[in-house]
Design a protein around this motif. Sequence first.
Motif, PDB file in Angstrom:
ATOM      1  N   LEU A   1     -18.835 -48.108  18.756  1.00  0.00           N
ATOM      2  CA  LEU A   1     -19.727 -48.103  19.916  1.00  0.00           C
ATOM      3  C   LEU A   1     -19.117 -48.860  21.092  1.00  0.00           C
ATOM      4  CD1 LEU A   1     -23.222 -48.608  18.238  1.00  0.00           C
ATOM      5  CD2 LEU A   1     -22.346 -46.561  19.373  1.00  0.00           C
ATOM      6  N   LEU A   2     -18.519 -50.008  20.818  1.00  0.00           N
ATOM      7  CA  LEU A   2     -17.865 -50.765  21.886  1.00  0.00           C
ATOM      8  C   LEU A   2     -16.691 -49.983  22.477  1.00  0.00           C
ATOM      9  CD1 LEU A   2     -17.878 -54.379  20.442  1.00  0.00           C
ATOM     10  CD2 LEU A   2     -19.204 -53.517  22.372  1.00  0.00           C
ATOM     11  N   GLY A   3     -15.912 -49.351  21.619  1.00  0.00           N
ATOM     12  CA  GLY A   3     -14.780 -48.544  22.097  1.00  0.00           C
ATOM     13  C   GLY A   3     -15.236 -47.388  22.960  1.00  0.00           C
ATOM     14  N   PHE A   4     -16.302 -46.690  22.533  1.00  0.00           N
ATOM     15  CA  PHE A   4     -16.824 -45.582  23.340  1.00  0.00           C
ATOM     16  C   PHE A   4     -17.391 -46.101  24.659  1.00  0.00           C
ATOM     17  CE2 PHE A   4     -17.523 -43.158  19.211  1.00  0.00           C
ATOM     18  CZ  PHE A   4     -16.341 -42.444  19.367  1.00  0.00           C
TER      19      PHE A   4
ATOM     20  N   GLY B   1     -16.047 -44.946  28.207  1.00  0.00           N
ATOM     21  CA  GLY B   1     -16.991 -44.369  29.156  1.00  0.00           C
ATOM     22  C   GLY B   1     -16.931 -45.049  30.504  1.00  0.00           C
ATOM     23  N   ILE B   2     -16.878 -46.369  30.503  1.00  0.00           N
ATOM     24  CA  ILE B   2     -16.779 -47.111  31.763  1.00  0.00           C
ATOM     25  C   ILE B   2     -15.467 -46.795  32.469  1.00  0.00           C
ATOM     26  CG2 ILE B   2     -16.542 -49.424  32.731  1.00  0.00           C
ATOM     27  CD1 ILE B   2     -18.560 -50.343  30.575  1.00  0.00           C
ATOM     28  N   TYR B   3     -14.386 -46.725  31.711  1.00  0.00           N
ATOM     29  CA  TYR B   3     -13.086 -46.394  32.288  1.00  0.00           C
ATOM     30  C   TYR B   3     -13.107 -44.989  32.895  1.00  0.00           C
ATOM     31  CZ  TYR B   3      -8.099 -45.369  32.603  1.00  0.00           C
ATOM     32  OH  TYR B   3      -6.869 -45.015  33.051  1.00  0.00           O
ATOM     33  N   GLY B   4     -13.649 -44.037  32.141  1.00  0.00           N
ATOM     34  CA  GLY B   4     -13.728 -42.654  32.631  1.00  0.00           C
ATOM     35  C   GLY B   4     -14.596 -42.541  33.867  1.00  0.00           C
ATOM     36  N   TYR B   5     -15.735 -43.221  33.882  1.00  0.00           N
ATOM     37  CA  TYR B   5     -16.612 -43.191  35.050  1.00  0.00           C
ATOM     38  C   TYR B   5     -15.932 -43.812  36.269  1.00  0.00           C
ATOM     39  CZ  TYR B   5     -20.463 -44.132  38.192  1.00  0.00           C
ATOM     40  OH  TYR B   5     -21.246 -44.203  39.284  1.00  0.00           O
ATOM     41  N   SER B   6     -15.224 -44.923  36.058  1.00  0.00           N
ATOM     42  CA  SER B   6     -14.560 -45.567  37.209  1.00  0.00           C
ATOM     43  C   SER B   6     -13.457 -44.674  37.770  1.00  0.00           C
ATOM     44  CB  SER B   6     -14.027 -46.942  36.828  1.00  0.00           C
ATOM     45  OG  SER B   6     -13.032 -46.821  35.841  1.00  0.00           O
ATOM     46  N   ILE B   7     -12.706 -44.003  36.935  1.00  0.00           N
ATOM     47  CA  ILE B   7     -11.667 -43.075  37.404  1.00  0.00           C
ATOM     48  C   ILE B   7     -12.312 -41.918  38.148  1.00  0.00           C
ATOM     49  CG2 ILE B   7      -9.885 -41.435  36.651  1.00  0.00           C
ATOM     50  CD1 ILE B   7      -9.007 -44.368  36.546  1.00  0.00           C
TER      51      ILE B   7
END
Length: 86
Positions: free
Chosen positions: A60-63, A67-73
């Motif tokens: 869950l932490l990894g996802f 997710g945060i990384y993908g959203y920021s990109i």
Amino acid sequence: MCTFRMASNSNQMPRLDLHKDSKKLSRAQLDYMRIIEQQNLERVRRLAKQRSNNIMVGCLLGFGVLGIYGYSIYSVKQEKFLDELD
């Protein structure tokens, strides 16, 4: 090839075979062994459950991080303010 031998330790008791040595043990010793075995099985069950919970939390932490990384990109790609400066 190198072979290793375990040093014979005179302080260590020999392994117990319950089929052969059950006549040498008292009832109290057998009961104590049964109690310890039950406690060990309970500990193993508890550790297995804890391990599966740890794996789930890690995933869950990894996802969440991905997710945060993908959203920021994704959000940086949509910004147009640098294009307007030119």
